[in-house]
Design a protein around this motif. Structure first.
Motif, PDB file in Angstrom:
ATOM      1  N   VAL A  11       0.854  -1.183   0.000  1.00 35.77           N
ATOM      2  CA  VAL A  11       0.000   0.000   0.000  1.00 35.77           C
ATOM      3  C   VAL A  11       0.890   1.232   0.000  1.00 35.77           C
ATOM      4  O   VAL A  11       1.722   1.401   0.897  1.00 35.77           O
ATOM      5  CB  VAL A  11      -0.926   0.017   1.238  1.00 35.77           C
ATOM      6  CG1 VAL A  11      -1.793   1.273   1.223  1.00 35.77           C
ATOM      7  CG2 VAL A  11      -1.785  -1.232   1.282  1.00 35.77           C
ATOM      8  N   ASN A  12       0.726   2.085  -1.010  1.00 34.55           N
ATOM      9  CA  ASN A  12       1.457   3.347  -1.081  1.00 34.55           C
ATOM     10  C   ASN A  12       0.487   4.499  -0.876  1.00 34.55           C
ATOM     11  O   ASN A  12      -0.598   4.521  -1.467  1.00 34.55           O
ATOM     12  CB  ASN A  12       2.139   3.514  -2.442  1.00 34.55           C
ATOM     13  CG  ASN A  12       3.268   2.514  -2.643  1.00 34.55           C
ATOM     14  OD1 ASN A  12       3.802   1.969  -1.682  1.00 34.55           O
ATOM     15  ND2 ASN A  12       3.614   2.274  -3.895  1.00 34.55           N
ATOM     16  N   ALA A  13       0.870   5.449  -0.043  1.00 35.66           N
ATOM     17  CA  ALA A  13       0.036   6.620   0.204  1.00 35.66           C
ATOM     18  C   ALA A  13       0.941   7.831   0.386  1.00 35.66           C
ATOM     19  O   ALA A  13       1.378   8.131   1.503  1.00 35.66           O
ATOM     20  CB  ALA A  13      -0.846   6.410   1.425  1.00 35.66           C
ATOM     21  N   GLY A  14       1.234   8.519  -0.707  1.00 35.36           N
ATOM     22  CA  GLY A  14       2.100   9.681  -0.631  1.00 35.36           C
ATOM     23  C   GLY A  14       3.495   9.303  -0.197  1.00 35.36           C
ATOM     24  O   GLY A  14       4.164   8.475  -0.817  1.00 35.36           O
ATOM     25  N   SER A  15       3.956   9.860   0.914  1.00 35.57           N
ATOM     26  CA  SER A  15       5.301   9.597   1.413  1.00 35.57           C
ATOM     27  C   SER A  15       5.361   8.381   2.330  1.00 35.57           C
ATOM     28  O   SER A  15       6.408   8.076   2.894  1.00 35.57           O
ATOM     29  CB  SER A  15       5.829  10.827   2.165  1.00 35.57           C
ATOM     30  OG  SER A  15       4.980  11.134   3.260  1.00 35.57           O
ATOM     31  N   ASN A  16       4.234   7.694   2.476  1.00 37.65           N
ATOM     32  CA  ASN A  16       4.170   6.519   3.339  1.00 37.65           C
ATOM     33  C   ASN A  16       4.054   5.249   2.507  1.00 37.65           C
ATOM     34  O   ASN A  16       3.519   5.260   1.392  1.00 37.65           O
ATOM     35  CB  ASN A  16       2.972   6.595   4.286  1.00 37.65           C
ATOM     36  CG  ASN A  16       3.010   7.828   5.154  1.00 37.65           C
ATOM     37  OD1 ASN A  16       4.080   8.348   5.464  1.00 37.65           O
ATOM     38  ND2 ASN A  16       1.836   8.309   5.543  1.00 37.65           N
ATOM     39  N   GLY A  17       4.527   4.155   3.045  1.00 36.63           N
ATOM     40  CA  GLY A  17       4.394   2.877   2.373  1.00 36.63           C
ATOM     41  C   GLY A  17       4.251   1.753   3.379  1.00 36.63           C
ATOM     42  O   GLY A  17       4.738   1.849   4.504  1.00 36.63           O
ATOM     43  N   MET A  18       3.604   0.676   2.947  1.00 32.07           N
ATOM     44  CA  MET A  18       3.344  -0.452   3.848  1.00 32.07           C
ATOM     45  C   MET A  18       3.293  -1.742   3.067  1.00 32.07           C
ATOM     46  O   MET A  18       2.797  -1.791   1.934  1.00 32.07           O
ATOM     47  CB  MET A  18       2.017  -0.220   4.584  1.00 32.07           C
ATOM     48  CG  MET A  18       1.573  -1.348   5.499  1.00 32.07           C
ATOM     49  SD  MET A  18       0.034  -0.887   6.357  1.00 32.07           S
ATOM     50  CE  MET A  18      -0.299  -2.401   7.276  1.00 32.07           C
ATOM     51  N   LEU A  19       3.833  -2.809   3.643  1.00 34.11           N
ATOM     52  CA  LEU A  19       3.682  -4.173   3.158  1.00 34.11           C
ATOM     53  C   LEU A  19       2.995  -4.970   4.247  1.00 34.11           C
ATOM     54  O   LEU A  19       3.299  -4.791   5.423  1.00 34.11           O
ATOM     55  CB  LEU A  19       5.046  -4.817   2.885  1.00 34.11           C
ATOM     56  CG  LEU A  19       5.796  -4.548   1.590  1.00 34.11           C
ATOM     57  CD1 LEU A  19       7.153  -5.244   1.642  1.00 34.11           C
ATOM     58  CD2 LEU A  19       5.007  -5.028   0.385  1.00 34.11           C
ATOM     59  N   ALA A 114       3.638  -7.236   9.079  1.00 34.10           N
ATOM     60  CA  ALA A 114       3.600  -6.008   8.282  1.00 34.10           C
ATOM     61  C   ALA A 114       4.879  -5.208   8.454  1.00 34.10           C
ATOM     62  O   ALA A 114       5.581  -5.333   9.459  1.00 34.10           O
ATOM     63  CB  ALA A 114       2.398  -5.146   8.682  1.00 34.10           C
ATOM     64  N   ALA A 115       5.168  -4.393   7.450  1.00 31.88           N
ATOM     65  CA  ALA A 115       6.315  -3.480   7.477  1.00 31.88           C
ATOM     66  C   ALA A 115       5.867  -2.132   6.941  1.00 31.88           C
ATOM     67  O   ALA A 115       5.030  -2.068   6.029  1.00 31.88           O
ATOM     68  CB  ALA A 115       7.459  -4.026   6.620  1.00 31.88           C
ATOM     69  N   GLY A 116       6.427  -1.063   7.499  1.00 31.81           N
ATOM     70  CA  GLY A 116       6.028   0.255   7.038  1.00 31.81           C
ATOM     71  C   GLY A 116       7.156   1.259   7.087  1.00 31.81           C
ATOM     72  O   GLY A 116       8.175   1.040   7.748  1.00 31.81           O
ATOM     73  N   TYR A 117       6.987   2.351   6.345  1.00 31.50           N
ATOM     74  CA  TYR A 117       7.947   3.450   6.407  1.00 31.50           C
ATOM     75  C   TYR A 117       7.217   4.772   6.226  1.00 31.50           C
ATOM     76  O   TYR A 117       6.124   4.839   5.654  1.00 31.50           O
ATOM     77  CB  TYR A 117       9.034   3.306   5.326  1.00 31.50           C
ATOM     78  CG  TYR A 117       8.538   3.503   3.903  1.00 31.50           C
ATOM     79  CD1 TYR A 117       8.368   4.775   3.361  1.00 31.50           C
ATOM     80  CD2 TYR A 117       8.229   2.412   3.098  1.00 31.50           C
ATOM     81  CE1 TYR A 117       7.904   4.965   2.060  1.00 31.50           C
ATOM     82  CE2 TYR A 117       7.767   2.582   1.804  1.00 31.50           C
ATOM     83  CZ  TYR A 117       7.597   3.856   1.291  1.00 31.50           C
ATOM     84  OH  TYR A 117       7.120   4.032   0.009  1.00 31.50           O
ATOM     85  N   ASN A 118       7.840   5.814   6.731  1.00 30.51           N
ATOM     86  CA  ASN A 118       7.347   7.175   6.571  1.00 30.51           C
ATOM     87  C   ASN A 118       8.500   8.029   6.074  1.00 30.51           C
ATOM     88  O   ASN A 118       9.486   8.201   6.786  1.00 30.51           O
ATOM     89  CB  ASN A 118       6.798   7.717   7.894  1.00 30.51           C
ATOM     90  CG  ASN A 118       6.416   9.178   7.801  1.00 30.51           C
ATOM     91  OD1 ASN A 118       7.141  10.040   8.280  1.00 30.51           O
ATOM     92  ND2 ASN A 118       5.302   9.461   7.161  1.00 30.51           N
ATOM     93  N   ARG A 119       8.376   8.557   4.864  1.00 33.22           N
ATOM     94  CA  ARG A 119       9.466   9.312   4.236  1.00 33.22           C
ATOM     95  C   ARG A 119       9.303  10.805   4.455  1.00 33.22           C
ATOM     96  O   ARG A 119       8.202  11.356   4.384  1.00 33.22           O
ATOM     97  CB  ARG A 119       9.493   9.016   2.735  1.00 33.22           C
ATOM     98  CG  ARG A 119      10.614   9.718   1.984  1.00 33.22           C
ATOM     99  CD  ARG A 119      10.508   9.443   0.498  1.00 33.22           C
ATOM    100  NE  ARG A 119      11.539  10.142  -0.261  1.00 33.22           N
ATOM    101  CZ  ARG A 119      11.589  10.180  -1.586  1.00 33.22           C
ATOM    102  NH1 ARG A 119      10.661   9.543  -2.304  1.00 33.22           N
ATOM    103  NH2 ARG A 119      12.538  10.851  -2.205  1.00 33.22           N
ATOM    104  N   SER A 120      10.439  11.464   4.720  1.00 27.11           N
ATOM    105  CA  SER A 120      10.467  12.909   4.854  1.00 27.11           C
ATOM    106  C   SER A 120      11.709  13.425   4.134  1.00 27.11           C
ATOM    107  O   SER A 120      12.831  13.256   4.622  1.00 27.11           O
ATOM    108  CB  SER A 120      10.497  13.318   6.329  1.00 27.11           C
ATOM    109  OG  SER A 120      10.581  14.721   6.459  1.00 27.11           O
ATOM    110  N   LEU A 121      11.500  14.010   2.939  1.00 29.66           N
ATOM    111  CA  LEU A 121      12.599  14.476   2.084  1.00 29.66           C
ATOM    112  C   LEU A 121      13.563  13.327   1.785  1.00 29.66           C
ATOM    113  O   LEU A 121      13.162  12.335   1.205  1.00 29.66           O
ATOM    114  CB  LEU A 121      13.306  15.659   2.752  1.00 29.66           C
ATOM    115  CG  LEU A 121      12.435  16.895   2.998  1.00 29.66           C
ATOM    116  CD1 LEU A 121      13.209  17.973   3.742  1.00 29.66           C
ATOM    117  CD2 LEU A 121      11.890  17.441   1.676  1.00 29.66           C
TER     118      LEU A 121
END
Length: 241
Positions: A11-19, A114-121
């Motif tokens: 799942v991709n949502a803008g700067s966030n992503g999840m498996l 599950a795995a996730g990330y939050n991107r900032s720049l």
């Protein structure tokens, strides 16, 4: 955007992503990687985890939520941010994929939820959820309370077998230590914490590096008792080859 590949939903949502593994009915949103989402159903892990791990419970079951934290000197000024180099190269996605690979081959590792990330720049933060391994204790804790030679020998053989299976599957553990092997009530030894682990052609040198790291950990935590246990483990490992 959602796509299904290799038994995972992305799942991709803008700067966030999840498996996440579709076998678990987890909420497909980044808030599941925050302990506040679980309220009273989140309990801090008392040992290890760099104060960023919790036992959590939700509709899909019980798990361990771990937010990635830096160690060493760099943690003094940067506790949780990593350089962005693509979603599949994030610490969480890489560990998710590796655990799925190992679990599919019957290796003694927890199922990854599950795995996730939050991107900032140019940086990101990451988190991972794995299924809880019930009735398990770290090897270090078990050995401290164990004095019976027969049980010690059996445990050394079980440890050697689990590590050998990991190496035979061409998996390198970045931090094989006395706390990343868990022992359950039936004396089965589980391998955990594959952050920075990789699939490699496991040469004799790489295998020995993994084993020697465990030896140093056992000696540090248990002194002479750890070294005696290591000798048993090393002998059983050699028999598997």
């Amino acid at each position: 955007m959602t796509d299904r590949t290799a038994q995972a939903v992305r799942v991709n949502a803008g700067s966030n992503g999840m498996l996440y593994d579709p076998a678990f009915s987890i909420t497909p949103a980044l808030r599941v990687f925050e302990p506040a989402f679980y309220a009273e159903r989140a309990r801090p892990v008392s040992a290890g985890g760099r104060n960023a791990a919790w036992f959590v419970q939700d509709q899909w079951g019980c798990g361990v939520l771990r937010q990635y934290r830096r160690g060493g000197l760099v943690a003094r000024f940067n506790k949780s941010h990593y350089v962005w180099n693509g979603a599949e190269n994030t610490r969480s996605f890489a560990e998710f994929r590796l655990l799925q690979y190992m679990h599919a081959r019957g290796l003694p590792v927890p199922r990854v939820v599950a795995a996730g990330y939050n991107r900032s720049l140019c940086f990101y933060r990451a988190a991972l959820i794995t299924e809880t391994l019930p009735d398990t204790k770290p090897l270090a804790s078990v050995l401290k309370d164990l004095s019976d030679t027969v049980h010690i020998t059996a445990l050394a053989e079980a440890c050697a077998r689990s590590i050998y299976l990991m190496h035979r599957a061409n998996v390198w553990h970045a931090d094989l230590n006395a706390f990343n092997l868990l022992v359950d009530a039936s004396n089965k030894v589980w391998l955990i914490d594959f952050d920075k682990g990789r699939q490699l052609v496991m040469t004799a040198s790489l295998c020995n590096d993994n084993l020697n790291r465990l030896k140093r950990s056992l000696e540090k935590v248990l002194q002479q008792q750890g070294l005696v246990f290591w000798e048993h483990l090393s002998r059983f490992y050699a028999k598997n080859q």
